[in-house]
Design a protein around this motif. Structure first.
Motif, PDB file in Angstrom:
ATOM      1  N   ASP A  63      -5.357 -10.978  -6.539  1.00 35.60           N
ATOM      2  CA  ASP A  63      -3.763 -10.730  -6.594  1.00 35.60           C
ATOM      3  C   ASP A  63      -3.380  -9.763  -7.840  1.00 35.60           C
ATOM      4  OD1 ASP A  63      -4.851 -12.104  -8.874  1.00 35.60           O
ATOM      5  OD2 ASP A  63      -3.325 -13.540  -9.139  1.00 35.60           O
ATOM      6  N   PHE A  64      -3.690  -9.285  -8.537  1.00 36.51           N
ATOM      7  CA  PHE A  64      -3.407  -8.031  -9.075  1.00 36.51           C
ATOM      8  C   PHE A  64      -4.087  -7.125  -8.987  1.00 36.51           C
ATOM      9  CE2 PHE A  64      -5.284  -4.906 -12.193  1.00 36.51           C
ATOM     10  CZ  PHE A  64      -3.734  -4.752 -12.637  1.00 36.51           C
ATOM     11  N   ASP A  65      -4.507  -7.367  -7.368  1.00 32.14           N
ATOM     12  CA  ASP A  65      -4.917  -5.824  -6.926  1.00 32.14           C
ATOM     13  C   ASP A  65      -3.732  -6.157  -5.908  1.00 32.14           C
ATOM     14  OD1 ASP A  65      -6.288  -3.806  -5.446  1.00 32.14           O
ATOM     15  OD2 ASP A  65      -6.997  -5.332  -3.978  1.00 32.14           O
ATOM     16  N   LEU A  66      -3.335  -7.081  -4.804  1.00 32.79           N
ATOM     17  CA  LEU A  66      -2.374  -6.889  -4.016  1.00 32.79           C
ATOM     18  C   LEU A  66      -1.299  -5.949  -4.949  1.00 32.79           C
ATOM     19  CD1 LEU A  66      -1.624  -6.705  -1.363  1.00 32.79           C
ATOM     20  CD2 LEU A  66      -1.514  -9.371  -1.768  1.00 32.79           C
ATOM     21  N   MET A  67      -1.040  -6.759  -5.914  1.00 35.80           N
ATOM     22  CA  MET A  67       0.207  -6.180  -6.009  1.00 35.80           C
ATOM     23  C   MET A  67       0.310  -5.158  -7.053  1.00 35.80           C
ATOM     24  SD  MET A  67       1.921  -9.196  -6.458  1.00 35.80           S
ATOM     25  CE  MET A  67       1.717  -9.352  -4.881  1.00 35.80           C
ATOM     26  N   GLN A  68      -0.498  -4.886  -7.321  1.00 34.40           N
ATOM     27  CA  GLN A  68      -0.626  -3.012  -7.778  1.00 34.40           C
ATOM     28  C   GLN A  68      -0.796  -2.653  -6.842  1.00 34.40           C
ATOM     29  OE1 GLN A  68      -4.366  -1.230 -10.213  1.00 34.40           O
ATOM     30  NE2 GLN A  68      -3.027  -1.384 -11.272  1.00 34.40           N
ATOM     31  N   ARG A  69      -1.009  -2.223  -5.785  1.00 32.95           N
ATOM     32  CA  ARG A  69      -1.164  -1.176  -4.265  1.00 32.95           C
ATOM     33  C   ARG A  69      -0.265  -1.227  -3.788  1.00 32.95           C
ATOM     34  NH1 ARG A  69      -4.151  -3.669  -0.303  1.00 32.95           N
ATOM     35  NH2 ARG A  69      -4.750  -5.071  -1.641  1.00 32.95           N
TER      36      ARG A  69
END
Length: 247
Positions: A169-175
């Motif tokens: 979820d962090f990865d998706l938000m960051q991307r």
């Protein structure tokens, strides 16, 4: 007031003791333009029987083995027809006026985020205010239970990366943030999230965190940031272990 269709997705696995409360919290929303999707991972404890009780009020549900929470979330994305997608776990509660409050505001962004109410093991509740979205280079501004994303955005970014078992979820938000997606904060507590102690998967979470920052090139010195956040994590552990339980 805007009235876009919101796809609410719950993923579950052997959640017989909590999922009914989650379902009821979604169905009792004051905001009515919702399609509810439940993706179950092949539960064997009676979870599916509870889901079936609400079959006429759920837009889509399925129960089959999956590769973990983010695989299940991706399955939910594929079924979503709403303009917005929102994920809530099978032990969390969507607060009754959340969506109504959010969409009474003028929404100009592609991601909406708010605050979260943390429920501790002894029943204490604490509203945790969200940070600015500018912190996404090194951390989540809030829990995923307090975030809505436009369906087009989440599909353009190909959903959750299954390389990350804990922090996809962090990865998706960051991307999304690094690509220029716009974020808007709305000052409302969106959901209640049950905090059940320090995760047994902390080491895997830490590894995910470092890999994501390095792979996405979100900051110049990911290892330094990693060390600082680990110190903060330790301080938080001490607070919860030795101070909060005395309250």
């Amino acid at each position: 007031m805007n009235n876009p269709l919101i796809s609410v997705v719950t993923v579950s696995y052997n959640a017989v003791s909590t999922i009914e409360q989650t379902i009821i919290s979604v169905l009792n929303q004051m905001y009515f333009n919702i399609e509810y999707i439940i993706i179950d991972g092949g539960s064997t404890d009676g979870t599916v029987d509870i889901i079936k009780r609400y079959d006429d009020k759920i837009a889509y549900w399925q129960s089959e083995p999956d590769r973990g929470i983010y695989d299940a979330m991706n399955k939910g994305i594929l079924q979503a027809k709403g303009e917005w997608i929102y994920f809530i776990g099978a032990s969390d509660l969507l607060l009754k006026n959340s969506f109504q409050t959010i969409f009474s505001e003028k929404i100009d962004a592609e991601v909406i985020y708010g605050d979260i109410t943390i429920v501790y093991p002894k029943g204490q509740k604490q509203i945790k205010k969200a940070f600015s979205s500018s912190c996404l280079s090194y951390r989540m501004p809030t829990s995923h239970q307090a975030i809505l994303m436009r369906t087009t955005v989440i599909k353009e970014h190909k959903g959750f990366n299954l390389d990350y078992k804990i922090l996809a979820d962090f990865d998706l938000m960051q991307r999304s943030y690094l690509s220029g997606v716009t974020f808007q904060y709305v000052p409302v507590s969106v959901a209640e999230f049950k905090f059940d102690g320090v995760s047994s998967k902390v080491s895997k979470e830490d590894i995910d965190f470092y890999r994501i920052m390095k792979r996405n090139k979100s900051i110049k010195y990911p290892m330094m940031c990693f060390i600082v956040l680990e110190i903060k994590r330790l301080i938080g552990f001490v607070y919860r272990k030795f101070i909060l339980r005395q309250l």
